[in-house]
Write an enzyme that holds these catalytic residues in place. Structure first.
Site: not given
Ligand code: M6R
Length: 613
Positions: A2, A27, A74, A100-101, A486, A490, A493, A509, A608
């Protein structure tokens, strides 16, 4: 999670708020809305979907006004819909509020308000808050700021809010707890937003609202900030270091691609002034200024979420290898509810790109209360984690707008490398020669990353072969295991393809059962001390009919002769390899998502900055 914007001043309110929403769209982007006020009138327009939808919706509407608030959502409570979009308003239409929250006790508050005759029209927790403010104001015949304060005293949860009222023109009341809000002070105009991006071209003078502070923003009058006891707080104006060009795509089709290609420069910015004397010395002020804490640390606990958690796993190896300190890595969301044993001899490192992640912030709070020294690693200057930790380091990679983190990850890994080297020098766990050698390699990294980016056309072609795979395995060992995690994150996502990252040797395993011709494996296999081990893992996949894409060191012959496809990266020391091997994985997921015509910068369901639990 948000985005909130507010504006009071002589400028074009509608335009400023809409441009602000576009900047904050990263956001959250499932719906958007705006409340436009002038004396005795508030017009509210809101629609499901992105800000573009709101703009189309407003085309034939009366957007003339003198102050206003806006929101990009969001969803937490209630599905994305026109009705659940913010702003929400009181039943008499006098008060509008964006939030927001999450309000944890909203059900109890709602029941109490219903008993007083209030009716609700949405599924959101936010509507409860606006009705509560309105009811308190009505009952007590008090000002808007008093009603907001009394309402917030009854609220359990996290929030950043902005509130306006028809009968209080050119005024915004804002408050925060565990969700960010920043106020921009211009010439005869005041801005309010979740971060400073909506008003960067108008003013560099900013005030970061603290937890449980209420701001009274009025046209032509000085800003006032109060605590919940109605005591006036000192206003601490800071200078913003952000330029408009950092918020634009600069000729790239997507922010994510821009951010991937920015990495040679962002890494340079990250190491600037920290690796000095031609690589002979590594200086991290946050560590050097707190020598005793690091020298006496019984152990280090790293807390983080998502990509930052993957960087933390690399940090663990770096700190253990270079400094011989025991390190634990925890998901912040698990750590906070795990009744953790923390002592004043522990150093807790919180890693967060945004500096606002609710779970990481809560973990920081717990660690501080337990008396540990808490160190923050963040990208966003002035965000909550740097402000709530004892010391820390900014990664200085510039604003990351693409929701999928790329340059922040390499910046975090680089800062962790510098942190480990600085501690190693203090502790004497590495020789001067070893430190110098690493320092010199670090100085070369930006150029090497540039070379790796040259693989883009090859990766784009390769992506066409795998665009329609339904599942992927990502395998790595040692320093390459977090890189595998990672890489898988990616892909998930932004392309919505299921992908699992696994330690390569663990595959036998269980996950090996999944391997067939339909299940490609991406194997991160640079020439490090586990190379021979991973060769046999590649063979295990091949012999079960799985196809393999291997990231190998230039000149590799063994894996290159078995794998279906290889991507060659330059040789670097093992401890620096994650920064290099992660780049082809970022590009692979980007191109696969583009082939599938996905919105790479704003992937579905994500946001984000995750400011709710
Ligand atoms: O702002 P932060 O690094 O604390 O955020 C953590 C995660 O929300 C963030 O890394 C998320 O996994 C990303 N979308 C990864 O690409």
């Amino acid at each position: 999670m948000c985005g909130i914007v507010g504006y009071v001043g002589d400028g074009n309110v509608y335009k400023i708020l809409i441009n602000g929403l576009y900047r904050l769209e990263y956001r959250g982007y499932d719906s958007a809305g705006i409340a436009l006020g002038s004396a005795g009138k508030i017009n509210i327009f809101k629609t499901v979907g992105k800000v573009d939808n709101l703009v189309n919706f407003c085309k034939d509407k009366d957007t003339d006004c003198t102050f206003g608030i806006a929101h990009t959502r969001w969803a937490t409570h209630g599905a994305p819909s026109d009705c659940n979009a913010h702003p929400h308003y009181s039943e008499d239409g006098n008060i509008a509020l964006v939030h927001n929250g999450t309000i944890e006790n909203y059900k109890l508050l709602k029941e109490a308000l219903e008993e007083h005759g209030c009716r609700f029209h949405t599924q959101t927790d936010t509507e409860v808050l606006v009705q509560l403010v309105s009811w308190i104001r009505h009952e007590n015949q008090c000002t808007l700021v008093e009603a907001v304060r009394e309402a917030l005293k009854q609220v359990i949860g996290a929030y950043a809010i902005a509130v306006i009222a028809k009968d209080d023109p050119d005024t915004i009341v804002a408050a925060r707890k565990q969700s960010p809000l920043v106020i921009g002070i211009g010439d005869n105009e005041t801005f309010l937003a979740s971060d400073a991006t909506p008003f960067v071209e108008y003013t560099k003078d900013v005030v970061y609202l603290e937890d449980e502070q209420i701001a009274l923003i009025r046209k032509g009058k000085p800003l006032k900030i109060f605590n919940f006891e109605n005591e006036e707080s000192t206003i601490n104006v800071k200078k913003l270091e952000l330029s408009i060009s950092q918020l634009e795509k600069g000729g790239y089709p997507h922010f994510m691609l821009k951010e991937i290609f920015e990495q040679p420069n962002t890494l340079l910015d990250c190491i600037r002034g920290r690796v000095v004397q031609g690589g002979k010395k590594v200086v991290l002020n946050g560590v050097n200024d707190n020598k005793d804490k690091f020298l006496n640390a019984r152990r280090i606990i790293i807390v983080a979420c998502g990509t930052s958690w993957h960087a933390s796993l690399i940090g663990k190896r770096l700190l253990q290898d270079m400094c011989r300190i025991p390190v634990e890595v925890e998901y912040a969301s698990e750590f906070r509810y795990s009744n953790p044993v923390i002592t004043p001899d522990d150093v807790v490192i919180a890693i967060s790109q945004s500096g606002e992640t609710a779970d990481t912030l809560a973990a920081v709070e717990i660690a501080r209360k337990a008396g540990a020294f808490v160190y923050g690693i963040s990208n966003v200057v002035g965000s909550s984690i740097p402000r709530n930790t004892d010391s820390g380091t900014y990664i200085h990679v510039g604003p990351e707008i693409g929701v999928a983190s790329t340059k922040a990850f390499t910046g975090q890994v680089m800062v962790l490398t510098l942190l480990a080297l600085t501690i190693a020098e203090l502790k004497g766990t590495m020789t001067q020669l070893e430190i110098e050698e690493m320092g010199q390699w670090i100085l070369r990294i930006p150029k090497i990353v540039e070379e790796v980016l040259g693989l883009a056309p090859q990766i784009e072609r390769l992506s066409l072969i795998y665009t329609y795979a339904r599942n992927f395995l990502y395998l790595g060992r040692g320093y390459s295991y977090p890189v595998a995690l990672e890489g898988a994150l990616k892909l998930k996502e932004i392309s919505y393809i299921h992908a699992e990252g696994y330690p390569a040797a663990e595959m036998k395993h269980g996950p090996i059962a999944l391997i067939d011709a339909e299940m490609p494996s991406v194997i991160i296999a640079p020439n490090d001390h586990l190379y021979e081990k991973i060769v046999s893992n590649v063979q295990q996949v091949k012999s079960r009919g799985g196809s393999t894409i291997a990231i190998v060191t230039k000149g590799d012959t063994e894996i290159s002769s078995i794998a279906n496809h290889v991507l060659e990266v330059p040789k670097v020391p093992e401890m620096l390899s994650p920064i290099i091997t992660t780049i082809p994985l970022q590009l692979l997921s980007y191109y696969i998502a583009i082939n599938k015509e996905k919105d790479v910068d704003m992937p579905r369901n994500l946001a984000k900055s995750v400011t709710v639990e």
